[in-house]
Design a protein around this motif. Structure first.
Motif, short mmCIF file in Angstrom:
data_model
loop_
_atom_site.label_atom_id
_atom_site.label_comp_id
_atom_site.label_asym_id
_atom_site.label_seq_id
_atom_site.Cartn_x
_atom_site.Cartn_y
_atom_site.Cartn_z
N SER A 102 41.72 19.51 7.74
CA SER A 102 42.43 20.67 7.18
C SER A 102 41.86 22.00 7.68
CB SER A 102 42.38 20.64 5.65
OG SER A 102 41.07 20.88 5.19
N THR A 103 40.71 21.95 8.35
CA THR A 103 40.03 23.16 8.78
C THR A 103 40.16 23.41 10.28
OG1 THR A 103 38.45 22.83 6.98
CG2 THR A 103 37.79 24.36 8.71
N TYR A 104 40.16 22.36 11.09
CA TYR A 104 40.15 22.50 12.55
C TYR A 104 41.28 21.69 13.18
CZ TYR A 104 35.38 24.17 11.79
OH TYR A 104 34.29 24.86 11.36
N ASP A 105 41.75 22.15 14.34
CA ASP A 105 42.82 21.46 15.05
C ASP A 105 42.33 20.30 15.91
OD1 ASP A 105 44.82 23.11 14.03
OD2 ASP A 105 44.58 24.56 15.64
N ARG A 106 41.23 20.50 16.61
CA ARG A 106 40.77 19.50 17.58
C ARG A 106 39.26 19.37 17.50
NH1 ARG A 106 42.23 16.32 21.57
NH2 ARG A 106 41.29 16.42 23.63
N PHE A 107 38.79 18.15 17.22
CA PHE A 107 37.35 17.95 17.02
C PHE A 107 37.00 16.48 17.13
CE2 PHE A 107 39.44 17.64 12.92
CZ PHE A 107 38.93 16.46 12.40
N LEU A 108 35.71 16.21 17.26
CA LEU A 108 35.16 14.88 17.08
C LEU A 108 34.26 14.92 15.85
CD1 LEU A 108 34.24 13.61 20.65
CD2 LEU A 108 35.82 12.55 19.04
N TYR A 109 34.50 14.02 14.94
CA TYR A 109 33.79 13.94 13.68
C TYR A 109 32.76 12.81 13.75
CZ TYR A 109 33.14 12.52 8.77
OH TYR A 109 32.61 12.15 7.56
N VAL A 110 31.50 13.15 13.55
CA VAL A 110 30.44 12.14 13.52
C VAL A 110 30.45 11.53 12.12
CG1 VAL A 110 27.98 11.67 13.76
CG2 VAL A 110 29.09 13.37 15.25
N ASP A 111 30.95 10.32 12.02
CA ASP A 111 30.99 9.66 10.72
C ASP A 111 29.64 9.09 10.36
OD1 ASP A 111 32.43 8.51 8.41
OD2 ASP A 111 31.78 6.64 9.33
N ARG A 112 28.95 8.53 11.33
CA ARG A 112 27.61 8.01 11.08
C ARG A 112 26.83 7.94 12.38
NH1 ARG A 112 28.91 3.81 7.22
NH2 ARG A 112 30.60 5.23 6.88
N VAL A 113 25.58 8.31 12.26
CA VAL A 113 24.62 8.14 13.34
C VAL A 113 23.34 7.66 12.66
CG1 VAL A 113 23.93 10.58 13.34
CG2 VAL A 113 23.49 9.17 15.36
N VAL A 114 22.81 6.55 13.15
CA VAL A 114 21.63 5.96 12.51
C VAL A 114 20.76 5.31 13.57
CG1 VAL A 114 22.88 3.82 11.97
CG2 VAL A 114 20.85 4.41 10.66
N VAL A 115 19.46 5.48 13.39
CA VAL A 115 18.47 4.87 14.27
C VAL A 115 17.53 4.06 13.38
CG1 VAL A 115 16.58 5.32 15.89
CG2 VAL A 115 18.64 6.76 15.93
N SER A 116 17.25 2.83 13.79
CA SER A 116 16.38 1.97 12.99
C SER A 116 14.99 2.57 12.88
CB SER A 116 16.30 0.57 13.60
OG SER A 116 15.59 0.60 14.82
N GLN A 117 14.29 2.21 11.84
CA GLN A 117 12.94 2.73 11.61
C GLN A 117 12.03 2.44 12.80
OE1 GLN A 117 12.14 4.62 8.89
NE2 GLN A 117 10.26 5.04 9.98
#
Length: 159
Positions: free
Chosen positions: A73-88
């Motif tokens: 609702s805020t931007y027209d064109r983007f990539l949204y990072v839903d999750r980024v995770v690195v193991s301990q």
């Protein structure tokens, strides 16, 4: 730095286990829900055997997250990072930065104007705040997630 690559079917089990290990930050999903998340995503990368995972959607993604919908609702064109995770065990090797560098390059080549994400502010996540700030992300909004016991900061990096 481990090589980044697209996720494959045989990665789903360990990637789901990694997601569940960090469910407080990422949100828990059933195995089938996780597989659906991956199938619908725009850009997914993994590194190593159970070392890390990045999942993104673009503005046309079939995704019901209230955070994603805020960006829609805020931007027209983007990539949204839903999750980024690195193991301990893989932390401190530059994997998260590598995921983002790779994502920024992908976004630029595909003509996306920005990369967006949210970071928990309650419960606080100061390491993630500092990391995203070091990459040039700026806070552009905030929301309390009803029924989740969380407040998040919406962040954006223009490309």
């Amino acid at each position: 730095m481990l090589a980044l690559r697209p996720i494959e079917k045989n990665d789903l089990e360990w990637a789901h286990a990694l997601n569940e290990e960090y469910a407080l930050e990422l949100s828990s999903l059933s195995a089938s829900g996780f597989e659906e998340l991956i199938e619908k995503a725009t850009y997914v990368r993994v590194t190593g055997e159970d070392a890390g995972l990045l999942v993104t959607y673009d503005q046309n993604g079939d995704y019901s997250s209230v955070n994603f919908k805020w960006f829609c609702s805020t931007y027209d064109r983007f990539l949204y990072v839903d999750r980024v995770v690195v193991s301990q065990k893989a932390r401190g090797q530059g994997i998260a930065r590598g995921f983002y560098d790779d994502l920024f390059e992908f976004a630029r080549t595909k003509g996306y104007e920005r990369v967006v994400c949210e970071v928990n502010s309650d419960p606080p996540n100061p390491a993630s705040d500092a990391f995203h700030a070091s990459l040039g992300f700026k806070v552009v909004g905030e929301a309390e997630l009803e029924g989740k016991g969380k407040t998040v900061r919406y962040m954006e990096k223009s490309l």
